[in-house]
Design an enzyme around this catalytic site. Structure first.
Site, short mmCIF file in Angstrom:
data_model
loop_
_atom_site.label_atom_id
_atom_site.label_comp_id
_atom_site.label_asym_id
_atom_site.label_seq_id
_atom_site.Cartn_x
_atom_site.Cartn_y
_atom_site.Cartn_z
N GLY A 235 0.80 -1.22 0.00
CA GLY A 235 0.00 0.00 0.00
C GLY A 235 0.83 1.27 0.00
O GLY A 235 2.03 1.25 -0.26
N TYR A 236 0.17 2.39 0.29
CA TYR A 236 0.72 3.73 0.16
C TYR A 236 1.29 3.86 -1.26
O TYR A 236 2.47 4.11 -1.48
CB TYR A 236 1.78 4.01 1.23
N GLY B 255 5.40 3.73 -8.97
CA GLY B 255 6.05 2.42 -9.14
C GLY B 255 5.02 1.31 -9.07
O GLY B 255 4.94 0.46 -9.97
N HIS B 256 4.20 1.32 -8.01
CA HIS B 256 3.15 0.30 -7.88
C HIS B 256 2.19 0.37 -9.07
O HIS B 256 1.77 -0.65 -9.62
CB HIS B 256 2.31 0.55 -6.62
N GLY C 5 8.32 -5.67 -8.85
CA GLY C 5 9.21 -4.60 -9.32
C GLY C 5 10.68 -4.98 -9.19
O GLY C 5 11.09 -5.55 -8.18
N ASP D 30 13.01 -4.11 -6.05
CA ASP D 30 13.40 -5.04 -4.99
C ASP D 30 14.01 -6.28 -5.65
O ASP D 30 13.38 -7.34 -5.75
CB ASP D 30 12.17 -5.39 -4.14
N MET E 291 11.32 5.43 -6.87
CA MET E 291 10.14 5.69 -6.06
C MET E 291 10.00 4.63 -4.98
O MET E 291 10.29 3.45 -5.21
CB MET E 291 8.91 5.70 -6.93
P1 AMP Z 1 5.89 -2.67 -1.64
O1 AMP Z 1 4.55 -2.03 -1.46
O2 AMP Z 1 7.04 -1.80 -1.29
O3 AMP Z 1 5.97 -4.05 -1.03
O4 AMP Z 1 6.03 -2.92 -3.20
C1 AMP Z 1 5.09 -3.67 -3.93
C2 AMP Z 1 5.64 -3.95 -5.29
O5 AMP Z 1 5.92 -2.73 -5.97
C3 AMP Z 1 6.95 -4.75 -5.26
O6 AMP Z 1 6.95 -5.71 -6.30
C4 AMP Z 1 7.99 -3.67 -5.49
O7 AMP Z 1 9.18 -4.15 -6.08
C5 AMP Z 1 7.24 -2.76 -6.47
N1 AMP Z 1 7.84 -1.41 -6.49
C6 AMP Z 1 8.11 -0.63 -5.42
N2 AMP Z 1 8.72 0.52 -5.83
C7 AMP Z 1 8.83 0.43 -7.17
C8 AMP Z 1 9.36 1.29 -8.19
N3 AMP Z 1 9.92 2.46 -7.89
N4 AMP Z 1 9.32 0.87 -9.47
C9 AMP Z 1 8.76 -0.33 -9.79
N5 AMP Z 1 8.23 -1.18 -8.90
C10 AMP Z 1 8.27 -0.81 -7.60
#
Ligand code: AMP
Length: 288
Positions: free
Chosen positions: A31-32, A36-37, A147, A150, A184
């Site tokens: 979330g948030y 990127g998401h 993404g 990570d 991001m």
């Molecule tokens: P998170 O909410 O941080 O667990 O991220 C959820 C998904 O979004 C994961 O697969 C991350 O790798 C992807 N993600 C986070 N930041 C980015 C970004 N800047 N560009 C592309 N994917 C992203």
């Protein structure tokens, strides 16, 4: 768009979609949401008949002294963004739904979980692999989008899917960056204006390595790490470099030297840098 909070109800629905041969796409998140998401949702939308996203801040992947409580959350805003990106279902369980009081099964993807982020955040990838396997079993997607931001998470999940014969595909989406190159991240909101300016140093250090390698640098990676370190430490809001590392992009084995190769190889250059309590990560896959 529907919000689902119940595991059985979600499984019933996805089983039905599967029997109707509908392609289920899935974007797991904490979330948030940021661009990127949303880029993952755009990719998934194009390839799926039914698009699921999940929003779950997974306590199991946070260490004792990490930012679980402070992790930014805004479900109303996330809901609107999901709707605008034509998500069909948002799986939004609470912690007790995912981890009932008797929960005791963990997934440990050995060899690729202990290095890099795993060294600094022991147990982190056990938490990640466990929740992702649970989400895959609940949503039963034909594919999920993760993404490249990570990078180690991608390697861990790919290996888990392969090792455990999970009937699903993983698509990797490129890192979305701010104009100045900062990757991001939901955690960027913690940065004060001075730290935010200096946070560009992660991307600049990766670009520096890329330039050198593209100019056909061969030899010890120590030299490249020293140059990157010097550049990063020239930014005064940097408190600490946790690591700068060169690894095989698939196995995560440490790469000490870039040797001349007949067929181009790929090296994963990754780093983690602290600005006070805020810890940022970034990476780049570079051909040599
Ligand atoms: P998170 O909410 O941080 O667990 O991220 C959820 C998904 O979004 C994961 O697969 C991350 O790798 C992807 N993600 C986070 N930041 C980015 C970004 N800047 N560009 C592309 N994917 C992203």
């Amino acid at each position: 768009m529907k919000i689902l909070t119940n595991i059985q109800q979600t499984q019933k629905l996805t089983t039905l979609f599967r029997t109707k041969n509908k392609i289920i796409g899935f974007v797991p998140t904490m979330g948030y949401l940021h661009e990127g998401h949303l880029s993952l949702m755009k990719i998934a939308r194009r390839k799926s008949d039914v698009l699921f996203a999940s929003i779950f801040v997974n306590p199991l992947q946070f260490g004792k002294n990490e930012d679980l409580k402070a992790y930014p959350r805004d479900f109303d805003r996330d809901k609107k963004l999901c709707k605008n990106h034509r998500v069909d279902y948002v799986f939004f369980p609470n912690t007790k739904t995912i981890y009932n009081k008797d929960f005791s099964t963990m997934v440990n993807v050995e060899n690729v979980s202990g290095c890099l982020e795993g060294l600094i955040r022991p147990g982190h990838f056990i938490g990640v692999a466990t929740v992702v396997l649970k989400l895959l079993n609940i949503v039963q997607p034909h594919f999920s989008v993760f993404g490249q931001k990570d990078a180690q998470q991608v390697v861990v999940i790919k290996k888990m899917i392969n090792d455990l014969n999970i009937n699903t595909k993983l698509i990797v989406a490129p890192t979305v960056r701010e104009k100045d190159g900062l990757a991001m991240s939901s955690r960027n909101v913690y940065l004060n204006p001075e730290q935010r300016k200096d946070a560009v140093c992660l991307f600049q250090a990766l670009k520096l390595a890329e330039q050198k390698i593209n100019k056909d640098y061969k030899g010890n990676v120590k030299y490249l790490i020293e140059m990157m370190t010097e550049l990063i430490l020239s930014f005064k809001n940097v408190s600490k470099i946790d690591y700068i590392s060169f690894n095989d992009a698939e196995t995560l084995k440490t790469c000490y030297e870039l040797k001349p190769e007949k067929i181009k190889k790929k090296v994963l250059v990754s780093l983690a840098v602290r600005f006070g309590n805020i810890r940022l990560i970034d990476n780049m896959i570079i051909k040599y």
